[in-house]
Design an enzyme around this catalytic site. Structure first.
Site, mmCIF file in Angstrom:
data_model
loop_
_atom_site.group_PDB
_atom_site.id
_atom_site.type_symbol
_atom_site.label_atom_id
_atom_site.label_comp_id
_atom_site.label_asym_id
_atom_site.label_seq_id
_atom_site.Cartn_x
_atom_site.Cartn_y
_atom_site.Cartn_z
ATOM 1 N N ASP A 13 0.848 -1.190 0.000
ATOM 2 C CA ASP A 13 0.000 0.000 0.000
ATOM 3 C C ASP A 13 0.886 1.244 0.000
ATOM 4 O O ASP A 13 2.078 1.172 0.310
ATOM 5 C CB ASP A 13 -0.858 0.037 1.273
ATOM 6 C CG ASP A 13 -2.109 -0.810 1.129
ATOM 7 O OD1 ASP A 13 -2.493 -1.096 -0.001
ATOM 8 O OD2 ASP A 13 -2.681 -1.186 2.162
ATOM 9 N N ASP A 371 -4.708 -2.952 5.158
ATOM 10 C CA ASP A 371 -5.212 -2.497 6.450
ATOM 11 C C ASP A 371 -6.730 -2.584 6.580
ATOM 12 O O ASP A 371 -7.256 -2.604 7.689
ATOM 13 C CB ASP A 371 -4.763 -1.057 6.736
ATOM 14 C CG ASP A 371 -5.142 -0.096 5.616
ATOM 15 O OD1 ASP A 371 -5.969 -0.475 4.769
ATOM 16 O OD2 ASP A 371 -4.602 1.027 5.581
ATOM 17 N N ASP A 375 -9.210 -5.631 2.154
ATOM 18 C CA ASP A 375 -7.895 -6.168 1.810
ATOM 19 C C ASP A 375 -7.735 -7.630 2.223
ATOM 20 O O ASP A 375 -6.768 -8.288 1.832
ATOM 21 C CB ASP A 375 -6.777 -5.353 2.485
ATOM 22 C CG ASP A 375 -6.619 -3.975 1.872
ATOM 23 O OD1 ASP A 375 -6.848 -3.850 0.658
ATOM 24 O OD2 ASP A 375 -6.281 -3.029 2.604
#
Length: 708
Positions: A13, A371, A375
């Site tokens: 990310d 997070d 996901d």
């Protein structure tokens, strides 16, 4: 952690992992101009401007974040340092807006109370916008903020100097302003509004958002008025560029997978070093042509920035070819896109090169960071899922294999390093432990095949395996990393396992053979010193056994044991030689001489294991560079030696088959011990030389056949 050590792809990310997740409202763009947000707080920009007044309403009313600690208000803590609820982007907005409203005698919560929200549509990864309908007193007004491309397509008009005009009139300025903000690596949110018809949308009206893109909603889903852009900066973490370089040096591909706009993602990727080669946009700028005219297969493109929507349109084969690029950024991705990317990376079998080199067979070990709840599929699919410990949801943490407590990408790299160290140290410990098997088993093989008296008893083998070898083997787990641990490519999990043919070859056929030679040499030296020539021991095992069973059957010639030159026991005989040490209890006495020789064999293994544990401390580097800083290993060497002395020289311990051998009999094994160290240092030096210049191979013959 061990799996992380073998990782060769990290799909990371952006927000909070590569960046600090400390959002600050940096710029605005409206009325065709870009302005610094700080200038409004400092009074350098007009806070009473018509368009800016609408901007303030949108920022305050189309957010849900709020300050949480009332004590901070009493202590007059600066707004930028206050705790808040909500995501980082909204936190940055209220930290900017609250001091601005205070100057006008207003607070965010008061404004929200004055203009209450009658309908809320929260942000999600599919819509990529947030919508609030607020009761402004005389009418209901729809406020929306979100991804610029999603907001712009829903607007028909744009607000300029407080007046509405067709958005086409400002589209060129809008595109230029958007590009400049995103090219700075800023996260850009677009703001828009819609005044709803009071005759239809009266107090108590039940709003409903439905259908694809809101097409079946009971209030307008298009025809909005564009207000402006708010740009937030989330700077990269200071340690990330160095961590990315470490990954690239270690042969690990770092891929950014983010929900941000492609231009923002590309700018951040360049800041942290994920992208260092020309992208399609760079080629277009250099050739001064629109980006649409640059083909994706342009030979100068070395990095790709791909939208999630494009991923949906690619076939499996096309996506596989996209993954041939070393530098990749996936932007505006959905959770489904992220899962598709992870699966494609895992299923990839060949790496193709643009320079025409032969494709290389690969097996990707993929680490993924995440997070949010959405996901979790990608985290579960990855070879190792890494959830964020600070901002991560409970669902993401449950789906992950590892939790990153500080949410910092640099810590992932530390984990890779630690994983490699664990794997290296396990290999070293196994290599050390296995090598003593050869000197332990060869005395039995020689005894069976050549009938030479047994050189090592089972009790002594147990004393080695469960006594002297234990702490040195454990101490290798405390070995510090080698200096080149992050310059080696990731191990191939298909072939480079803990125990390989090369490790067995090293332990058994190289070091193990030298250790066995040391043991037999010490064994023969001791027997020779006590009057039993090495040449007479072939086939003499039965004589030694018979003597131990019944000494009365032994016939020495001449009768005095120390002076004897010949010994007969039953039907077996042996020629003797003069003893070096005229000890009446041992000289020419087969059973006592044999126990001394076996004790010397035991000592020789201890001595060569000194060298073995030192050699096993590194797999590639010289021990000179590694040093002797492993305190546990140093203690282990001392403990090994002290334990051997206790087992040999403590009164009464002889019942286990040991004897207090002479000090001189410790030395026959020392040349072999030094030989192990010298041999291994030469081997490692040749490995470090690498392949011959001009060779297409990645390693030379020594590394290919001996690097375990």
């Amino acid at each position: 952690v061990e799996t992380l050590g073998s990782t060769n792809v990290i799909a990371s990310d952006k927000t909070g992992t590569l960046t600090q997740n400390i959002m600050t409202l940096q710029h605005f763009w409206f009325d065709g101009k870009q302005m610094n947000a700080a200038d409004f707080l400092e009074g350098k920009e007009d806070r009473e401007g018509k368009t800016f007044s609408v901007v303030k309403h949108c920022l305050g009313l189309c957010t849900t974040a709020g300050f949480t600690d009332k004590q901070e208000e009493k202590d007059n803590i600066p707004f930028q340092a206050r705790k808040f609820s909500g995501d980082a982007s909204e936190g940055a907005m209220i930290k900017f807006l609250e001091p601005l409203l205070r100057k006008d005698g207003m607070q965010i919560e008061e404004e929200r109370g004055k203009y209450p929200a009658v309908y809320k549509l929260p942000f999600n990864s599919t819509n990529k916008f947030m919508l609030h309908v607020c009761d402004m007193g005389t009418e209901h007004v729809l406020w929306m903020k979100g991804a610029p491309e999603r907001i712009w397509q829903r607007c028909d008009n744009a607000l300029v100097e407080g007046k509405e005009q067709a958005k086409e009139d400002v589209e060129a300025e809008y595109n230029d302003g958007l590009f400049r903000l995103m090219n700075n690596g800023e996260r850009v949110l677009a703001l828009c509004m819609k005044r709803l018809d009071p005759s239809m949308h009266k107090p108590g009206y039940e709003y409903k958002w439905d259908g694809e893109g809101g097409a079946d909603s009971n209030f307008p889903h298009r025809g909005y008025t564009f207000i402006g852009l708010a740009a937030l900066i989330d700077p990269p973490r200071p340690a990330v560029p160095g961590a990315v370089r470490s990954c690239q040096t270690a042969g690990i591909q770092v891929i950014m997978v983010t929900g941000d706009h492609p231009d923002t993602a590309e700018a951040i990727a360049k800041m942290v070093g994920i992208i260092t080669k020309p992208t399609r946009r760079d080629v277009a700028a250099r050739e001064r042509v629109p980006i649409g005219e640059v083909d994706h297969d342009h030979p100068d493109i070395g990095a790709r920035v791909i939208k999630g929507a494009e991923v949906n349109q690619l076939s499996d084969e096309e996506l596989d070819r996209v993954l041939d690029f070393d530098q990749l950024v996936f932007a505006r991705t959905s959770p489904a896109n992220k899962l598709t990317i992870v699966k494609a990376l895992q299923q990839k079998r060949f790496k193709r090169y643009k320079d025409g080199r032969v494709p290389r067979r690969i097996k990707n070990i993929v680490a993924v960071t995440g997070d949010g709840v959405n996901d979790s599929p990608a985290l579960s699919q990855a070879d190792i899922g890494v959830a964020m410990g600070i901002v991560g949801s409970d669902v993401a943490k449950d789906a992950a294999d590892m939790i990153l407590l500080n949410d910092n990408f640099a810590s992932i790299v530390d984990g890779v390093e630690e994983g490699r160290l664990i794997f290296d140290n396990l290999k070293k410990s196994i290599a050390y432990t296995l090598s003593s098997n050869i000197p332990e088993i060869t005395p039995f093989l020689v005894f069976i095949t050549l009938q030479i008296p047994l050189g090592l008893t089972t009790v002594l083998i147990l004393l080695i395996d469960l006594g002297t070898d234990v702490l040195p083997a454990i101490s290798l787990a405390y070995e510090t990393k080698e200096a080149d641990i992050m310059t080696k490519p990731p191990r191939d999990s298909r072939t480079d396992r803990l125990v390989t043919r090369k490790l067995i070859s090293f332990s058994y056929l190289q070091v193990g053979v030298i250790q066995a030679a040391a043991g037999f040499y010490a064994y023969f030296v001791v027997l020779s010193d006590y009057g039993f020539p090495a040449g007479e021991l072939l086939g003499a095992a039965q004589l030694f056994f018979d003597f131990a069973e019944d000494r009365d059957d032994a016939v020495f010639t001449p009768p005095r044991t120390v002076d004897a030159v010949h010994l007969r026991v039953n039907d077996n005989s042996i020629n003797l030689q003069e003893c070096v040490f005229h000890d009446a209890e041992t000289c020419h006495v087969p059973d006592e001489a044999l126990v001394h020789a076996q004790s010397a064999f035991f000592v020789s293994i201890v001595v060569v294991q000194w060298a073995d544990v030192i050699a096993c401390r590194t797999r590639r580097l010289s021990i000179y560079h590694q040093g002797m800083r492993n305190t546990v290993l140093n203690v282990g060497l001392l403990e090994e030696t002290v334990l051997a002395c206790v087992l040999l020289y403590t009164p009464g311990v002889g019942v286990i088959g040991t004897r207090p051998i002479r000090f001189v009999h410790w030395f026959p094994a020392l040349p072999f011990s030094m030989l192990i160290v010298v041999y291994d240092e030469i081997r490692k030096y040749l490995i470090r030389l690498g392949p011959p210049e001009g060779s297409e191979k990645k390693m030379n013959l020594v590394e290919e056949y001996t690097y375990y």
